[in-house]
Design an enzyme around this catalytic site. Structure first.
Site, PDB file in Angstrom:
ATOM      1  N   THR A   1       0.858  -1.189   0.000  1.00  0.00           N
ATOM      2  CA  THR A   1       0.000   0.000   0.000  1.00  0.00           C
ATOM      3  C   THR A   1       0.889   1.233   0.000  1.00  0.00           C
ATOM      4  O   THR A   1       2.124   1.117   0.004  1.00  0.00           O
ATOM      5  CB  THR A   1      -0.901   0.022   1.260  1.00  0.00           C
ATOM      6  OG1 THR A   1      -0.101   0.358   2.404  1.00  0.00           O
ATOM      7  CG2 THR A   1      -1.578  -1.324   1.486  1.00  0.00           C
ATOM      8  N   CYS A   2       0.279   2.414   0.029  1.00  0.00           N
ATOM      9  CA  CYS A   2       1.083   3.634   0.032  1.00  0.00           C
ATOM     10  C   CYS A   2       1.865   3.782   1.337  1.00  0.00           C
ATOM     11  O   CYS A   2       2.909   4.443   1.378  1.00  0.00           O
ATOM     12  CB  CYS A   2       0.200   4.864  -0.190  1.00  0.00           C
ATOM     13  SG  CYS A   2      -1.127   5.053   1.021  1.00  0.00           S
TER      14      CYS A   2
ATOM     15  N   ARG B   1       2.796   0.984   3.420  1.00  0.00           N
ATOM     16  CA  ARG B   1       3.567  -0.188   3.845  1.00  0.00           C
ATOM     17  C   ARG B   1       3.754  -1.171   2.697  1.00  0.00           C
ATOM     18  O   ARG B   1       2.903  -1.281   1.814  1.00  0.00           O
ATOM     19  CB  ARG B   1       2.910  -0.875   5.032  1.00  0.00           C
ATOM     20  CG  ARG B   1       1.597  -1.570   4.726  1.00  0.00           C
ATOM     21  CD  ARG B   1       1.008  -2.245   5.976  1.00  0.00           C
ATOM     22  NE  ARG B   1       0.611  -1.270   6.972  1.00  0.00           N
ATOM     23  CZ  ARG B   1       1.099  -1.217   8.207  1.00  0.00           C
ATOM     24  NH1 ARG B   1       2.004  -2.095   8.599  1.00  0.00           N
ATOM     25  NH2 ARG B   1       0.691  -0.308   9.060  1.00  0.00           N
TER      26      ARG B   1
ATOM     27  N   GLU C   1      -8.251   2.784  11.498  1.00  0.00           N
ATOM     28  CA  GLU C   1      -8.832   2.974  10.162  1.00  0.00           C
ATOM     29  C   GLU C   1      -9.189   1.613   9.538  1.00  0.00           C
ATOM     30  O   GLU C   1      -8.458   0.635   9.704  1.00  0.00           O
ATOM     31  CB  GLU C   1      -7.886   3.776   9.254  1.00  0.00           C
ATOM     32  CG  GLU C   1      -6.520   3.147   9.031  1.00  0.00           C
ATOM     33  CD  GLU C   1      -6.493   2.252   7.805  1.00  0.00           C
ATOM     34  OE1 GLU C   1      -7.482   2.229   7.058  1.00  0.00           O
ATOM     35  OE2 GLU C   1      -5.491   1.560   7.614  1.00  0.00           O
ATOM     36  N   PRO C   2     -10.326   1.544   8.842  1.00  0.00           N
ATOM     37  CA  PRO C   2     -10.814   0.250   8.359  1.00  0.00           C
ATOM     38  C   PRO C   2     -10.292  -0.177   6.992  1.00  0.00           C
ATOM     39  O   PRO C   2     -10.429  -1.332   6.620  1.00  0.00           O
ATOM     40  CB  PRO C   2     -12.334   0.475   8.288  1.00  0.00           C
ATOM     41  CG  PRO C   2     -12.475   1.941   7.968  1.00  0.00           C
ATOM     42  CD  PRO C   2     -11.317   2.617   8.652  1.00  0.00           C
TER      43      PRO C   2
ATOM     44  N   GLY D   1     -13.506  23.022  -3.770  1.00  0.00           N
ATOM     45  CA  GLY D   1     -12.125  22.570  -3.842  1.00  0.00           C
ATOM     46  C   GLY D   1     -12.091  21.223  -4.544  1.00  0.00           C
ATOM     47  O   GLY D   1     -13.133  20.640  -4.851  1.00  0.00           O
TER      48      GLY D   1
ATOM     49  N   GLY E   1      -9.035  19.036  -3.788  1.00  0.00           N
ATOM     50  CA  GLY E   1      -7.844  18.392  -3.250  1.00  0.00           C
ATOM     51  C   GLY E   1      -8.171  17.099  -2.525  1.00  0.00           C
ATOM     52  O   GLY E   1      -9.301  16.594  -2.582  1.00  0.00           O
TER      53      GLY E   1
ATOM     54  N   THR F   1      -8.530  16.337   0.717  1.00  0.00           N
ATOM     55  CA  THR F   1      -9.550  16.375   1.768  1.00  0.00           C
ATOM     56  C   THR F   1     -10.945  16.394   1.175  1.00  0.00           C
ATOM     57  O   THR F   1     -11.853  15.684   1.654  1.00  0.00           O
ATOM     58  CB  THR F   1      -9.340  17.604   2.669  1.00  0.00           C
ATOM     59  OG1 THR F   1      -8.042  17.546   3.259  1.00  0.00           O
ATOM     60  CG2 THR F   1     -10.387  17.647   3.781  1.00  0.00           C
TER      61      THR F   1
END
Length: 420
Positions: free
Chosen positions: A50-51, A53, A113-114, A188, A190, A192
């Site tokens: 993943t990003c 790990r 986090e799931p 926006g 981005g 978030t």
């Protein structure tokens, strides 16, 4: 004897520059897995990439614990001195604990986090399809999925949001309860705003409108969620439709002022608007919070919510660790039981062979006219003698050393109930 090893790098041990070098693209995973299990001593393997790990889970032959690490180094053409400081390794029991903690969200950048559980399931499926999952890893991953579900069910580890985007959507749900009839205006495009859009979409929001200075960028995001894209200039036209407004831009000046919100409220006949200003500097004038029928939160307000929820998750994490402690032991009991399987299989094979030989002799005696009752009695006697001869002799030899543990083991193995 098969051994278990988990190793890799994550956001806590390696900078992004190193993590980038060690990632596995999904289309390369099948060939990488196949190549890995062909490496000397590696029998089973799964790769989680993943990003945050890259981790490898391997079943390997005893004495070959460095083989998989060497394969990873060679595969990504890295020098050992660059890889080694960032690398963590977890053998056997420690590997089980590590995977259970990762799947339960206890080792994530955002506690609880799931998403990571879904990524682990995908990694497992890739390995199954590549044919690199054997008995050990199959059992480990199935056990992991069960434990992660138990942690989610029995603790509140995932109940309290601790990201800005997720907190904003959770507050919206608290205010409106049912989002299916609501319209959200997101300003926006981005990360978030993308996360907030994703959370709103998964909560079945009625309509999403995305506004951005670049209409093309807004359209790219809108296309992912069957939404509408507008320009910043069109916001006054669409604002009266919005029950929820979430804004996160890089603008140096406010995008929404008190006057624009007042006009929108009049058109809405004062139906409430929930507004979240995540931007710094702020996108929404602070005076908007003074208006009736407006619920305005800024990034500091959300941080207070996040900190409160983080404390709640940390308390739940302690409960999760207790569950994992128990489940690690449960899995290791199964592993230790598997170590006895070859011995049990060998005992059964030799016993069956012994019984066949004695039975063949008995059948010949009966065929030659000997009394079947005598033959059966002899059969029973011979089987007992042959079966117990070697164990009895070995017990005598070993117990002669004075080691009482041999006798204690024999009593347990044969389930002997001693009499006074």
């Amino acid at each position: 004897m098969m051994q278990l090893l988990a190793f890799g790098v994550n956001h806590k041990t390696a900078p992004v520059a190193v993590r980038e070098q060690l990632t596995f693209a999904p289309d390369r995973l099948p060939s990488a897995l196949t190549e890995l299990v062909k490496y000397d001593g590696i029998n089973e393997a799964a790769i989680l990439s993943t990003c945050n790990r890259t981790e490898l889970y391997c079943g390997y032959t005893s004495g070959k614990e460095n083989a998989a690490i060497e394969w990873l180094r060679q595969y990504h053409h890295m020098e050992l001195q660059s890889l080694k400081p960032c690398l963590y390794t977890h053998p056997n029991k420690s590997a089980v604990r590590h995977l259970l903690r990762v799947a339960s969200g206890l080792d994530s950048m955002i506690l609880g986090e799931p998403q990571i559980l879904g990524q682990i399931k995908t990694a497992y499926q890739h390995a199954v399809e590549a044919g690199t999952i054997g008995r050990l890893l199959s059992r480990l991953f199935q056990h992991t999925f069960h434990v992660a579900k138990q942690v989610r069910t029995d603790t509140s580890i995932g109940a309290s949001p601790i990201s800005v985007a997720f907190s904003a959507v959770s507050l919206a749900k608290q205010i409106f309860r049912d989002l299916e009839s609501k319209t959200a205006l997101l300003i926006g495009a981005g990360e978030t705003i993308e996360l907030a859009t994703r959370h709103l979409f998964s909560n079945h929001i009625g309509q999403i409108i995305i506004a951005n200075r670049s209409i093309e960028k807004a359209q790219q995001l809108a296309n992912q969620f069957n939404s509408n894209a507008i320009s910043i200039a069109q916001i006054p036209e669409y604002l009266p439709k919005a029950d929820i407004v979430i804004s996160s831009t890089a603008s140096q000046l406010p995008i929404l002022g008190k006057g624009a919100i007042e006009r929108a409220l009049r058109i809405r006949k004062h139906r409430p608007i929930f507004m979240v200003d995540i931007a710094v500097p702020r996108d929404i004038e602070p005076e908007v919070g003074e208006l009736q029928d407006v619920y305005l939160y800024n990034v500091d307000d959300l941080q207070e919510v996040i900190q409160e929820n983080l404390q709640s998750r940390q308390a739940a994490a302690k409960q999760a660790e207790e569950i994992i402690d128990i489940q690690v032991e449960n899995f290791m009991e199964w592993v230790h039981g598997q170590n006895a399987t070859p011995i049990i299989r060998a005992i059964r094979k030799e016993t069956e062979q012994l019984c066949r030989e004695v039975l063949e002799k008995a059948q010949k005696r009966i065929a030659n006219g000997q009394d079947p009752s005598e033959v059966l009695a002899m059969l029973s006697h011979n089987i007992t003698n042959k079966f117990l001869h070697i164990p009895s002799r070995q017990i005598q030899i070993l117990s002669a050393t004075g080691d009482k543990s041999i006798l204690e083991a024999a009593i347990k193995i044969f389930d002997i109930h001693q009499q006074d």
